[in-house]
Design a protein around this motif. Structure first.
Motif, mmCIF file in Angstrom:
data_model
loop_
_atom_site.group_PDB
_atom_site.id
_atom_site.type_symbol
_atom_site.label_atom_id
_atom_site.label_comp_id
_atom_site.label_asym_id
_atom_site.label_seq_id
_atom_site.Cartn_x
_atom_site.Cartn_y
_atom_site.Cartn_z
ATOM 1 N N TYR B 70 -3.386 2.005 -4.512
ATOM 2 C CA TYR B 70 -2.341 1.320 -3.802
ATOM 3 C C TYR B 70 -1.700 2.192 -2.750
ATOM 4 O O TYR B 70 -1.519 1.804 -1.598
ATOM 5 C CB TYR B 70 -1.300 0.925 -4.849
ATOM 6 C CG TYR B 70 -0.701 -0.359 -4.542
ATOM 7 C CD1 TYR B 70 -1.431 -1.505 -4.743
ATOM 8 C CD2 TYR B 70 0.558 -0.426 -3.981
ATOM 9 C CE1 TYR B 70 -0.894 -2.706 -4.400
ATOM 10 C CE2 TYR B 70 1.089 -1.625 -3.658
ATOM 11 C CZ TYR B 70 0.368 -2.768 -3.868
ATOM 12 O OH TYR B 70 0.885 -3.954 -3.511
ATOM 13 N N TYR B 74 -1.350 2.226 1.773
ATOM 14 C CA TYR B 74 -0.211 2.525 2.644
ATOM 15 C C TYR B 74 -0.563 3.713 3.524
ATOM 16 O O TYR B 74 -0.309 3.724 4.720
ATOM 17 C CB TYR B 74 1.005 2.906 1.793
ATOM 18 C CG TYR B 74 1.837 1.781 1.276
ATOM 19 C CD1 TYR B 74 3.046 1.470 1.880
ATOM 20 C CD2 TYR B 74 1.451 1.060 0.157
ATOM 21 C CE1 TYR B 74 3.847 0.456 1.385
ATOM 22 C CE2 TYR B 74 2.241 0.043 -0.341
ATOM 23 C CZ TYR B 74 3.437 -0.258 0.269
ATOM 24 O OH TYR B 74 4.223 -1.253 -0.220
ATOM 25 N N SER B 118 3.115 -3.834 4.377
ATOM 26 C CA SER B 118 2.347 -3.541 3.174
ATOM 27 C C SER B 118 3.096 -4.020 1.944
ATOM 28 O O SER B 118 2.521 -4.586 1.019
ATOM 29 C CB SER B 118 2.101 -2.040 3.041
ATOM 30 O OG SER B 118 1.313 -1.574 4.094
ATOM 31 N N GLY B 122 1.701 -6.828 -0.349
ATOM 32 C CA GLY B 122 1.446 -6.433 -1.725
ATOM 33 C C GLY B 122 2.197 -7.320 -2.700
ATOM 34 O O GLY B 122 1.644 -7.764 -3.713
ATOM 35 N N ASN B 313 -3.252 -4.393 1.823
ATOM 36 C CA ASN B 313 -2.599 -4.185 0.534
ATOM 37 C C ASN B 313 -2.808 -5.370 -0.394
ATOM 38 O O ASN B 313 -3.060 -5.210 -1.583
ATOM 39 C CB ASN B 313 -1.102 -4.001 0.747
ATOM 40 C CG ASN B 313 -0.766 -2.557 0.856
ATOM 41 O OD1 ASN B 313 -1.247 -1.882 1.748
ATOM 42 N ND2 ASN B 313 0.002 -2.070 -0.081
ATOM 43 N N ASN B 371 4.582 -1.052 -5.852
ATOM 44 C CA ASN B 371 4.906 -1.594 -4.549
ATOM 45 C C ASN B 371 6.246 -1.073 -4.052
ATOM 46 O O ASN B 371 6.382 -0.642 -2.914
ATOM 47 C CB ASN B 371 4.994 -3.118 -4.672
ATOM 48 C CG ASN B 371 4.140 -3.785 -3.657
ATOM 49 O OD1 ASN B 371 3.957 -3.264 -2.575
ATOM 50 N ND2 ASN B 371 3.607 -4.924 -3.988
#
Lengths: 334, 508
Positions: B70, B74, B118, B122, B313, B371
């Motif tokens: 994850y 980013y 993002s 996400g 994302n 996130n």
């Protein structure tokens, strides 16, 4: 690059030799080779397939038990029924940090594609991890319940029956061609990048049947999406006690697929010895043996080095004969 | 609903356990770095870190690796924006507008946009994941080769149908990309194709990162040198808390695009074999098509940063769905996660949800938390990232150059690809001089192999009848959309021309 590496290697070797000579007291004749950088663990098929699952399990086991000072990095090279991977190994001749986990396309692809410039008998044999098995799978709600109704259904479609597989010339396409010859029907063979994708397309109804390995289909079997009709082993496997073998039904088709580890041509003997030792540890470990039983793999006989070489030799001959019998055209669809 | 709330709550609790939370934050940080470094993608990061996870329970392990994955999504944007070289394949589309923004002295705005988009993308995908996992897994199964091909056509259509750009030049660019995509071994028969001059390096095909880094890294540097005659202005970028707040206010400009990108990314992500890279490119194309001001794309439009970042994302979360429910990884990174699951003793498949709810819900819970943390980390690091841009060009250029070489060498580790990258760099520079758009070529080399495979599979299945794409409802729907996407901007252009003529007359 290679020149540089060779110079470096020979320099390192000189240092090592002189060090040994000076100490003069080395009591162990143990092979001194160990990986000095991450090992590329090439998979000649796509993600989610049998070879892929095996490679990733082995990688995990090596890490878990700390068997290698450097990590094993699985890399999928599924292109052209394994041609991409074979070519890659050929191009890495003499490299001690690249190994390959095989399917039977290890034998068939170089036979079908003579212009690939790959001779697998020159590859460095390490160890045979398992013999993988094949079953015939259909959707659970297809109305087909046994081999007889399957053959009837295929014959009724006049060649539009869609069989999914992992590539023209791959082992499952050979098995499919063997069945076509045996039952006298024709099917449409559609290649996918890996056994996992084949399984998904069977569940989704985009193909009608497949001859996947158990590991690729088991979870969908347990979930009730797909079911096996017949197994292509000499005897019923422990994992599928209720599914008949082809022989029981009077059809003489038995087909196995080796799952072995091989190095590129010209791998050093020290490296080969180190890998054989490593993989025999994995093979004899409890996790591996459990995996074999649960996933319908045959892991009763460990073959390594020259024994594996002899096995490869016999298999290459057998596949040449098989391909001649069904015709290369039947496999490549040309 | 109750069936979701309780396990989700448990999952969130799991994610907040001290061990898991620590791992999650470390994972996000590592991912951020791994993603930002060209040549080190989330694949490498996750593969290298896999052994670490054998020390902790499976749930903690997946939380850690998912956080790395994850964070890398980013992080990829960072080098795309500050250096103009995509840090990871998923961040290629971020270069299109991120780099021009940075050159205009708005790197902090671009980075903030990337982080916020993002986060939104996400979050959308995690929510979709939470609410509709089983029906969406069913939906993914409906996708056969025909639907896949139709979707690819739709993606190409978004790039052709961009108002403003020269349509013939765009098509030419796509065709170049498609030709490059066919180099290597034939995906069906395995026969070698287009092995130029019998160079064995072409057997493994042309890696699209080599093309992207060549065009955007090397080509861009040549362009800058020519434009400035070597006298490059140093960008004065200040980044403070106040400017951050100012940048955050831009959200309303790209919110719609971001939400669209998030939803699109999720659906592309859950299709096995597609993944985050095609998702981000498609999202960019779509954002441009529906923009009121398509001409500003590629010149520094914040929506052009938001669209791909939101989609990549979202797709990375989406690609976990087929991994968990079908055992088929939707991206190379999830393939490694899958390997981890097997060794942890978990068999991915339709039954995983019911047999190991702790694992699945722990993962979902951690995605919510990851996130939030990556957003905070990212925003906090922006002042550090923009410092890169204050370096003198004489220092920055060699750095970019070296990172390009590393990034070109890393995927296949052959010098062949490094030379190829230089060739693409020069070609990219020339194309730019001749005013050809290069983004469509990058898109084509990513989607080409996927499109070719699904086309040939479909035609094998239908015995050569192309009508199959219109007979199946889903693929017919995509095909119609594709036609509409190409026709719509042409219609607009036609109307503009007509109006332009009338308007001119009225004004006169």
């Amino acid at each position: 690059m290679r020149l540089l590496r060779n110079i470096f290697m020979s320099a390192a070797l000189t240092v090592a030799v002189s060090a040994t000579a000076m100490s003069g007291l080395v009591d162990k004749a143990k092979a001194a080779w160990e990986p000095v950088k991450p090992v590329e663990f090439i998979i000649m098929a796509g993600t989610g397939g049998g070879a892929d699952q095996i490679a990733r399990l082995i990688q995990g086991l090596i890490e878990k038990h700390g068997l290698s000072p450097r990590p094993f990095i699985p890399i999928n090279k599924p292109g052209g029924s394994g041609a991409e991977a074979l070519r890659y190994l050929q191009d890495h001749a003499g490299d001690d940090h690249t190994i390959l986990v095989t399917l039977n396309s290890f034998y068939t692809t170089p036979i079908i594609q003579a212009d690939l410039g790959v001779d697998v008998s020159q590859f460095t044999p390490i160890g045979r991890m398992a013999l993988d098995t094949f079953l015939l799978w259909v959707q659970s709600d297809s109305g087909i319940t046994d081999l007889e109704s399957y053959v009837a259904a295929v014959k009724g479609t006049n060649g539009t029956w869609k069989v999914g597989g992992t590539g023209s010339g791959q082992e499952d396409s050979i098995l499919t061609a063997m069945m076509e010859a045996e039952f006298g029907y024709e099917v449409t063979y559609i290649p996918f990048p890996g056994g996992g994708t084949v399984a998904k397309n069977l569940v989704g109804g985009h193909i009608d049947s497949t001859v996947n390995n158990p590991a690729e289909q088991n979870e969908f079997y347990r979930a009730g999406n797909t079911m096996p009709l017949v197994q292509f082993t000499p005897e019923r496997m422990a994992a599928y006690p209720d599914i008949p073998t082809a022989r029981e039904l009077g059809v003489d088709i038995v087909y196995f697929m080796q799952r072995s580890i091989n190095g590129p041509p010209g791998m050093s003997a020290e490296a080969q010895a180190w890998y054989i030792d490593l993989f025999s540890k994995v093979y004899n470990g409890e996790e591996w043996q459990t995996f074999c039983v649960e996933d319908g793999l045959d892991c009763t006989e460990w073959l390594a080095g020259d024994d594996l070489q002899a096995f490869h030799g016999a298999q290459i001959e057998r596949h040449k004969a098989l391909i001649e019998e069904v015709g290369a055209a039947a496999l490549t669809g040309e | 609903m109750e069936t979701i709330i309780e396990p989700l709550f448990n999952g969130l609790l799991l994610a907040f356990e001290p061990v898991n939370l620590t791992l999650l934050v470390i994972g996000c940080l590592v991912g951020l770095f791994v993603g930002a470094m060209p040549g080190l993608g989330s694949v490498n990061g996750v593969a290298i870190l896999l052994p670490v996870t054998f020390l902790v329970p499976p749930t903690s392990a997946i939380i850690f690796l998912a956080a790395v994955y994850y964070g890398a999504m980013y992080g990829g944007a960072v080098s795309s924006i500050t250096l103009g070289i995509p840090g990871a394949s998923t961040a290629v589309a971020t270069v299109f507008d991120g780099r021009p923004l940075a050159q205009a002295g708005k790197a902090d705005l671009a980075l903030t946009t990337a982080a916020v988009a993002s986060f939104i993308g996400g979050t959308i995908s995690v929510v979709l994941f939470t609410l509709f996992a089983p029906p969406l897994a069913e939906f993914a199964l409906k996708f056969g080769p025909e639907e896949e091909f139709a979707l690819m056509i739709l993606a190409f259509a978004t790039f052709v149908g961009l108002g403003g750009d020269d349509v013939p030049k765009t098509i030419f660019s796509i065709l170049i990309g498609l030709v490059l995509a066919t180099v290597g071994l034939d995906i069906i028969s395995g026969k070698p194709r287009l092995i130029f001059f019998d160079v064995s390096g072409f057997f493994h095909g042309i890696n699209f990162l080599v093309l992207a880094i060549g065009i955007y890294g090397i080509g861009e540097m040549l362009w800058t040198l020519e434009q400035t005659q070597g006298d490059v202005q140093v960008h004065k970028v200040k980044s403070s808390f106040r400017s951050l707040w100012g940048n955050l206010k831009h959200v309303k400009e790209y919110f719609g695009t971001t939400v669209l990108g998030g939803v699109l990314g999720y659906f592309v992500g859950i299709l096995p074999a597609a993944g985050a890279t095609p998702a981000s490119l498609m999202s960019y194309g779509l954002a441009k098509t529906f923009s009121k001001n398509p001409d500003s794309f590629g010149k520094g439009n914040v929506s052009g940063v938001a669209a791909p970042e939101s989609a990549n994302n979202s797709a990375s979360t989406g690609s976990m769905l087929p991994m968990i429910t079908l055992g088929i990884p939707g991206s190379p990174t999830t393939a490694i996660l899958l390997g981890g699951m097997i060794i942890w003793g978990l068999r991915p498949g339709p039954l995983l949800f019911s047999e190991h709810p702790d694992f699945v819900w722990g993962l979902i819970g951690s995605l919510y938390v990851a996130n939030v943390f990556t957003l905070i980390l990212n925003l906090a690091f922006i002042p550090v990232f923009v410092r890169v841009l204050t370096l003198k060009f004489t220092i920055l250029a060699p750095m970019i150059f070296i990172l390009c070489i590393v990034g070109g060498f890393a995927p296949t580790q052959t010098m062949h690809d490094v030379w190829l990258m230089f060739v693409f760099g020069v070609v990219g520079y020339l194309l730019r001089k001749l005013d050809y758009p290069v983004a469509p070529a990058v898109l084509a080399i990513v989607l080409g192999p996927l499109a070719e495979r699904s086309l040939r599979q479909s035609l094998l299945g239908s015995h050569g009848d192309p009508m199959i794409f219109f007979e199946r409802p889903l693929s017919a729907f995509f095909m119609v959309c594709a036609v509409a996407l190409v026709a719509y901007p042409m219609f607009l252009m036609w109307r503009r021309k007509k109006n332009g003529a009338n308007g001119g007359a009225e004004a006169g």
